[in-house]
Design an enzyme around this catalytic site. Structure first.
Site, PDB file in Angstrom:
ATOM      1  N   ALA A 262       0.809  -1.215   0.000  1.00  0.00           N
ATOM      2  CA  ALA A 262       0.000   0.000   0.000  1.00  0.00           C
ATOM      3  C   ALA A 262       0.846   1.271   0.000  1.00  0.00           C
ATOM      4  O   ALA A 262       0.474   2.265  -0.629  1.00  0.00           O
ATOM      5  CB  ALA A 262      -0.938   0.007   1.202  1.00  0.00           C
TER       6      ALA A 262
ATOM      7  N   ASN B 134      -5.919   2.817  10.849  1.00  0.00           N
ATOM      8  CA  ASN B 134      -5.114   1.699  11.337  1.00  0.00           C
ATOM      9  C   ASN B 134      -4.942   1.694  12.845  1.00  0.00           C
ATOM     10  O   ASN B 134      -4.738   0.633  13.444  1.00  0.00           O
ATOM     11  CB  ASN B 134      -3.734   1.714  10.667  1.00  0.00           C
ATOM     12  CG  ASN B 134      -2.984   3.016  10.892  1.00  0.00           C
ATOM     13  OD1 ASN B 134      -3.492   4.099  10.594  1.00  0.00           O
ATOM     14  ND2 ASN B 134      -1.779   2.929  11.416  1.00  0.00           N
TER      15      ASN B 134
ATOM     16  N   GLN C 154      -6.695  -1.246   5.644  1.00  0.00           N
ATOM     17  CA  GLN C 154      -7.322  -1.941   6.769  1.00  0.00           C
ATOM     18  C   GLN C 154      -8.742  -2.409   6.446  1.00  0.00           C
ATOM     19  O   GLN C 154      -9.380  -3.043   7.285  1.00  0.00           O
ATOM     20  CB  GLN C 154      -7.349  -1.026   7.996  1.00  0.00           C
ATOM     21  CG  GLN C 154      -5.993  -0.608   8.511  1.00  0.00           C
ATOM     22  CD  GLN C 154      -5.166  -1.762   9.060  1.00  0.00           C
ATOM     23  OE1 GLN C 154      -5.690  -2.811   9.399  1.00  0.00           O
ATOM     24  NE2 GLN C 154      -3.860  -1.565   9.144  1.00  0.00           N
TER      25      GLN C 154
ATOM     26  N   CYS D 152       8.177   5.792  16.223  1.00  0.00           N
ATOM     27  CA  CYS D 152       9.528   5.966  16.756  1.00  0.00           C
ATOM     28  C   CYS D 152      10.372   6.678  15.713  1.00  0.00           C
ATOM     29  O   CYS D 152      10.607   6.144  14.628  1.00  0.00           O
ATOM     30  CB  CYS D 152      10.134   4.617  17.097  1.00  0.00           C
ATOM     31  SG  CYS D 152      11.749   4.730  17.866  1.00  0.00           S
TER      32      CYS D 152
END
Length: 383
Positions: free
Chosen positions: A73, A153, A181, A329
């Protein structure tokens, strides 16, 4: 993998179905021809690719010619957004999206800003849903495209794509949706929507292999010639995605689509029953609340906030329970979820949120174990 692992991070990736692995195996070992080669071996590979394209297209009821195979995707999003925007014949410079989109969309939009496009990042309501009136007011004469994720998501919130498609169609604006999703989890008949022009999805979200996905291009509204190719070298996939086709992955993708079409209803009922058990128990814990609309939400997802609870600490402590805190992160620094912040949560609550995303591999006993572990952690924190 540790046999004791309880895996509740299925919006990140699912376990590949054994039947998918079985379908792929011959195309690694024996039928390894290049689908672009003109000899008999290559033509056989091309035939299986086209058969697979038909199966993948049938999952969303599109024409096989409308399916372009990609690595997933993220690549589909890049091909679609950059390709439509950078078309030399395009003069429109305004694109609308949501603040809660996946980073694949947001980062691509940030790039487009650097080359002269104006991106409007619409806010969402506290339940994570788009304000339809705000969307209508935002569409301008120079609006090229609206890009709205079908299912979020992190929260599982389902946007009203059919209503949005009616609006964009009436305004003669392209609609692109990241349906990563949604496809394979929800029944999708693309012909029922008033022109979704571009749609992206990946196999590994519904028990298929990683590294394979698709871009749907509505052949009635978008010509491949309107999409400027961002990758060159052979003109594969109607000139939009050059490169040797990953035949084993494409076969696995098709098998995952075939299984999804047959077992989606059964999976929905089973997974929702587990999700409801987990949610009821979580909401019995004092102070816990669910992030996002409970009415318009994917049946496998819970994003729950545990006040005064360090989600990262829980994830680090219980190495045999795989869940997500929705944080990104970056440069070794954890940041609060941009999705939850856009919904109005403060940093503290965003860091206290856990996403549980279930699959048909989970069991009721696993759910009960997770509930017990969370309660145990909360008790220790209270002391």
């Amino acid at each position: 993998m540790n046999n004791e692992l309880i895996y509740l991070d299925n919006n990140s990736t699912t376990a590949i179905d054994d039947r998918v692995i079985e379908a792929m195996y011959p195309y690694f070992k024996n039928n390894y021809g290049n689908a672009s080669s003109t000899h008999h071996f290559g033509l056989a590979a091309k035939k299986i690719v086209e058969n697979s394209r038909e199966i993948v297209s049938s999952l969303i009821n599109s024409d096989p010619k409308e399916i372009i195979f990609t690595s997933g995707a993220t690549e589909s999003i890049n091909i679609a957004l950059k390709g439509i925007a950078l078309d030399p014949n395009n003069s429109k410079r305004h694109i609308i999206t949501l603040q809660t989109e996946h980073k694949a969309v947001l980062d691509t939009c940030k790039f487009l800003e650097t080359v002269g496009f104006e991106i409007e990042y619409l806010p969402v309501n506290p339940n994570g849903l788009i304000d339809i009136e705000n969307l209508i007011l935002s569409i301008r004469q120079d609006t090229l495209l609206v890009c709205i994720m079908w299912v979020n998501n992190e929260t599982g919130v389902i946007q009203p794509i059919k209503e949005i498609s009616t609006i964009t169609n009436s305004k003669k604006v392209l609609l692109m949706t990241d349906a990563t999703q949604a496809v394979g989890k929800l029944p999708i008949n693309i012909t029922e929507f008033n022109h979704i022009d571009l749609l992206c999805f990946s196999a590994h979200k519904f028990y298929g292999p990683k590294g394979i996905g698709a871009l749907y291009i509505n052949q009635e509204t978008v010509s491949p010639r309107q999409i400027f190719p961002i990758q060159h070298g052979g003109g594969h996939e109607r000139g939009l995605r050059s490169g040797t086709l990953n035949v084993p992955a494409i076969v696995g993708f098709a098998k995952a689509c075939e299984i999804a079409s047959l077992e989606m209803t059964e999976n929905t009922t089973y997974i929702k029953s587990l999700r409801d058990i987990l949610e009821i128990e979580l909401l019995n814990i004092r102070g816990v609340f669910i992030n996002g609309s409970k009415e318009h939400r994917l049946y496998n997802t819970i994003n729950a906030c545990f006040p005064n609870f360090d989600a990262n600490m829980f994830i680090d402590r219980y190495q045999t329970i795989a869940v997500s805190n929705g944080s990104a992160c970056t440069s070794a620094l954890f940041e609060p979820s941009h999705v939850l912040l856009a919904m109005g949560l403060n940093d503290t609550d965003a860091f206290s949120a856990i996403r549980f995303s279930l699959s048909n591999k989970n069991t009721e006993q696993e759910i009960l174990t997770v509930i017990s572990s969370i309660k145990e952690t909360l008790i220790q924190l209270a002391n």
